[in-house]
Design an enzyme around this catalytic site. Structure first.
Site, PDB file in Angstrom:
ATOM      1  N   GLY A  46       0.786  -1.163   0.012  1.00  0.00           N
ATOM      2  CA  GLY A  46      -0.054   0.284   0.163  1.00  0.00           C
ATOM      3  C   GLY A  46       0.903   1.131   0.113  1.00  0.00           C
ATOM      4  CD  GLN A  51       3.338   5.844   2.431  1.00  0.00           C
ATOM      5  OE1 GLN A  51       2.392   5.096   1.955  1.00  0.00           O
ATOM      6  NE2 GLN A  51       4.229   5.152   2.986  1.00  0.00           N
ATOM      7  CB  CYS A  88       5.146   2.409   7.203  1.00  0.00           C
ATOM      8  SG  CYS A  88       4.616   3.553   6.420  1.00  0.00           S
ATOM      9  CG  LEU A  89       6.687   0.942   1.303  1.00  0.00           C
ATOM     10  CD1 LEU A  89       6.256   1.134  -0.176  1.00  0.00           C
ATOM     11  CD2 LEU A  89       7.899  -0.216   1.255  1.00  0.00           C
ATOM     12  CG  HIS A 130      -0.677   1.469   7.326  1.00  0.00           C
ATOM     13  ND1 HIS A 130       0.360   0.966   8.091  1.00  0.00           N
ATOM     14  CD2 HIS A 130       0.101   2.258   6.197  1.00  0.00           C
ATOM     15  CE1 HIS A 130       1.390   1.355   7.604  1.00  0.00           C
ATOM     16  NE2 HIS A 130       1.300   2.270   6.477  1.00  0.00           N
ATOM     17  CD  GLU A 131      -1.185   2.441   2.712  1.00  0.00           C
ATOM     18  OE1 GLU A 131      -0.811   3.483   2.561  1.00  0.00           O
ATOM     19  OE2 GLU A 131      -0.394   1.650   3.003  1.00  0.00           O
ATOM     20  CG  HIS A 134       0.261   7.022   5.133  1.00  0.00           C
ATOM     21  ND1 HIS A 134       1.351   7.309   5.716  1.00  0.00           N
ATOM     22  CD2 HIS A 134       0.431   5.537   5.175  1.00  0.00           C
ATOM     23  CE1 HIS A 134       2.264   6.559   5.823  1.00  0.00           C
ATOM     24  NE2 HIS A 134       1.799   5.254   5.610  1.00  0.00           N
TER      25      HIS A 134
HETATM   26 CO    CO Z   1       2.701   3.374   5.513  1.00  0.00          CO
END
Ligand code: CO
Length: 150
Positions: A46, A51, A88-89, A130-131, A134
């Protein structure tokens, strides 16, 4: 399509609330395409627009069942609980246990502005939560019950 730079923890843009998408134009399509390519290049499941430095309410997800694009998403129902490992990236190398609902239904628009609803369980439900956080300027770190030891 292009791979964009992923913003990491500490970058102020990750802590800001994103703005609704109003223009369903070619630029939005390019953003979503780039986000998907960027996510795939890092083996992520995701990615949210902030991000890659864009403060817009757009998310891409692929937990292995195909690409999902969510524009202006909202959680309209959720049920149950699950506890599982999350990463998380934007926080590379850090994983921790987070409690999430086990089933989540999201209402969103697609890249053409058409509304739809999508439901997911387990990993997909986790990815939705999660997304979408953000987009509110929140990282999963605040929710970690226990960090994974390496
Ligand atoms: Co993330």
């Amino acid at each position: 399509m292009a791979i964009r730079e992923i913003r990491e923890k500490g970058d102020e843009i990750l802590y800001m609330v994103c703005k609704p998408v109003k223009n369903f134009d070619k630029k939005l399509g390019i953003l979503l395409d780039d986000m998907y390519e960027t996510m795939k290049s890092k083996d992520g499941v995701g990615l949210a627009a902030p991000q890659v430095g864009i403060l817009k309410r757009a998310v891409v997800i692929d937990v292995g069942d195909g690409k999902i694009e969510l524009v202006n998403p909202q959680i309209i129902s959720s049920s149950g609980t699950q506890i599982g490992n999350e990463g998380c990236l934007s926080v590379p190398g850090v994983y921790g246990e987070v409690e999430r609902p086990n089933e989540v239904t999201v209402r969103a628009q697609n890249r053409n502005g058409e509304f739809f609803e999508i439901s997911g369980k387990e990993l997909l439900a986790r990815a939705f939560c999660h997304e979408l956080e953000h987009l509110e300027g929140k990282l999963f770190l605040d929710r970690v019950i226990r960090f994974e030891e390496n």
